[in-house]
Enzyme design. Structure first.
Site, PDB file in Angstrom:
ATOM      1  N   HIS A 132       0.818  -1.205   0.000  1.00 39.91           N
ATOM      2  CA  HIS A 132       0.000   0.000   0.000  1.00 39.91           C
ATOM      3  C   HIS A 132       0.856   1.260   0.000  1.00 39.91           C
ATOM      4  O   HIS A 132       1.906   1.332   0.628  1.00 39.91           O
ATOM      5  CB  HIS A 132      -0.938   0.012   1.200  1.00 39.91           C
ATOM      6  CG  HIS A 132      -0.231  -0.043   2.534  1.00 39.91           C
ATOM      7  ND1 HIS A 132       0.233   1.075   3.180  1.00 39.91           N
ATOM      8  CD2 HIS A 132       0.080  -1.099   3.321  1.00 39.91           C
ATOM      9  CE1 HIS A 132       0.795   0.731   4.321  1.00 39.91           C
ATOM     10  NE2 HIS A 132       0.723  -0.584   4.436  1.00 39.91           N
ATOM     11  N   ASP A 133       0.401   2.254  -0.750  1.00 37.38           N
ATOM     12  CA  ASP A 133       0.981   3.597  -0.793  1.00 37.38           C
ATOM     13  C   ASP A 133       2.363   3.648  -1.440  1.00 37.38           C
ATOM     14  O   ASP A 133       3.040   4.679  -1.359  1.00 37.38           O
ATOM     15  CB  ASP A 133       1.049   4.220   0.612  1.00 37.38           C
ATOM     16  CG  ASP A 133      -0.312   4.304   1.267  1.00 37.38           C
ATOM     17  OD1 ASP A 133      -1.090   5.211   0.895  1.00 37.38           O
ATOM     18  OD2 ASP A 133      -0.623   3.464   2.130  1.00 37.38           O
ATOM     19  N   GLY A 150       5.170  -0.974   2.726  1.00 33.50           N
ATOM     20  CA  GLY A 150       4.315   0.172   2.475  1.00 33.50           C
ATOM     21  C   GLY A 150       5.086   1.474   2.361  1.00 33.50           C
ATOM     22  O   GLY A 150       6.139   1.658   2.952  1.00 33.50           O
TER      23      GLY A 150
END
Length: 291
Positions: A132-133, A150
């Site tokens: 994520h991200d 992340g």
């Protein structure tokens, strides 16, 4: 007159029996969706995207034109973040990417910028994971089984070797090269070549720079600057100022300096190390393997 689009699916798209396309999905012209693929209601597939088979795309995910995704990859699935409670976040994959078997790309969490992004022309080899991200630039190559935590930032043209693990919030500069099985816990400056567990800076990506038009004089200057910054004794902040003022008109050197000075960083710079071979580096761009 443009062809009528029914339920968001362009009439020129080819969808195999057994594929599940949710209402609301937007499927562009010339897309090919193979058997047993699943496409969620918020997904946008731009022109010419191909999902070969058994691919899952969900969430607010957009895949750029001409990208090809091979079997058992999943894109836009929820982040592996215990704080995530289903908030609306996004995932974007740029045009002309190659996403190989078993790759996982998670949509963003609420603790980042709200988007996980893979740039244009990237190649993600089998079983690579983009958490994520993460923000990947253009032309990035992740070899087999690479694991990005992340919020990792990867600059244009960087190469990360097979089985390498990158800690969350690490920055990897443009055209950097990470050896296979490396454990990356700190930031890697542009053009840097790192090796080992934990990863240490052992050179720079000379071959990659030459392939992108850098001159021999520029490489010699970059070598001098890197030696001064990362090998010579002295207080680091003073060495940064010395390099910045000594080569004010050399863009490669100034790119490294800007990376080092970035006050938004969340990790320290990778430490220098030793390696038996002299400056390795570069990527064989025809097959994605290290040169």
């Amino acid at each position: 007159m443009a062809p009528q689009i029914l339920n968001g699916v362009d009439p020129t798209a080819l969808i195999a029996p057994g594929a599940a396309i949710a209402d609301g999905a937007m499927i562009g012209a010339g897309c090919r969706i193979g058997p047993f693929c699943t496409v969620g209601p918020e997904v946008v597939l731009e022109e010419g995207v191909e999902l070969v088979s058994h691919v899952v795309v969900e969430g607010a995910t957009r895949i750029g034109a001409g990208t090809k995704v091979l079997p058992f990859a999943s894109i836009g699935t929820p982040p592996q973040d215990l704080k995530y409670k289903g908030e609306p976040t996004r995932c974007e994959v740029g045009p002309k990417c190659l996403i190989r078997e078993g790759v996982t790309i998670h949509r963003a969490s609420v603790g980042g910028g709200g988007v996980t992004k893979v740039g244009a022309g990237c190649m993600l080899m089998a079983q690579a994971h983009v958490a994520h991200d993460c923000l990947l630039g253009d032309g990035v190559i992740l070899a087999n089984n690479v694991m990005l935590g992340g919020h990792v930032l990867v600059g244009d043209g960087a190469f990360i070797g097979g089985g390498a693990a990158v800690h969350q919030t690490v920055r990897i500069g443009r055209l950097a090269m990470v050896s296979g099985l490396a454990g990356v816990t700190n930031d890697i400056p542009p053009f840097g070549y790192v090796f080992g567990l934990p990863a240490r800076l052992v050179g720079f990506n000379k071959i990659g720079l030459l392939r992108r038009g850098a001159s021999r004089d520029q490489l010699r200057t970059l070598r001098l600057a890197n030696n001064l910054l990362f090998k010579d004794p002295g207080e680091f902040a003073a060495k940064v100022e010395q390099v910045a003022t000594r080569w004010p008109d050399e863009p490669l050197v100034q790119e490294v300096i800007a990376f080092v000075r970035d006050m938004t960083r969340r990790r320290q710079l990778v430490r220098p190390g030793r390696m038996a071979a002299p400056e390795l580096g570069g990527v064989d761009e025809e097959n994605g393997e290290g040169a």
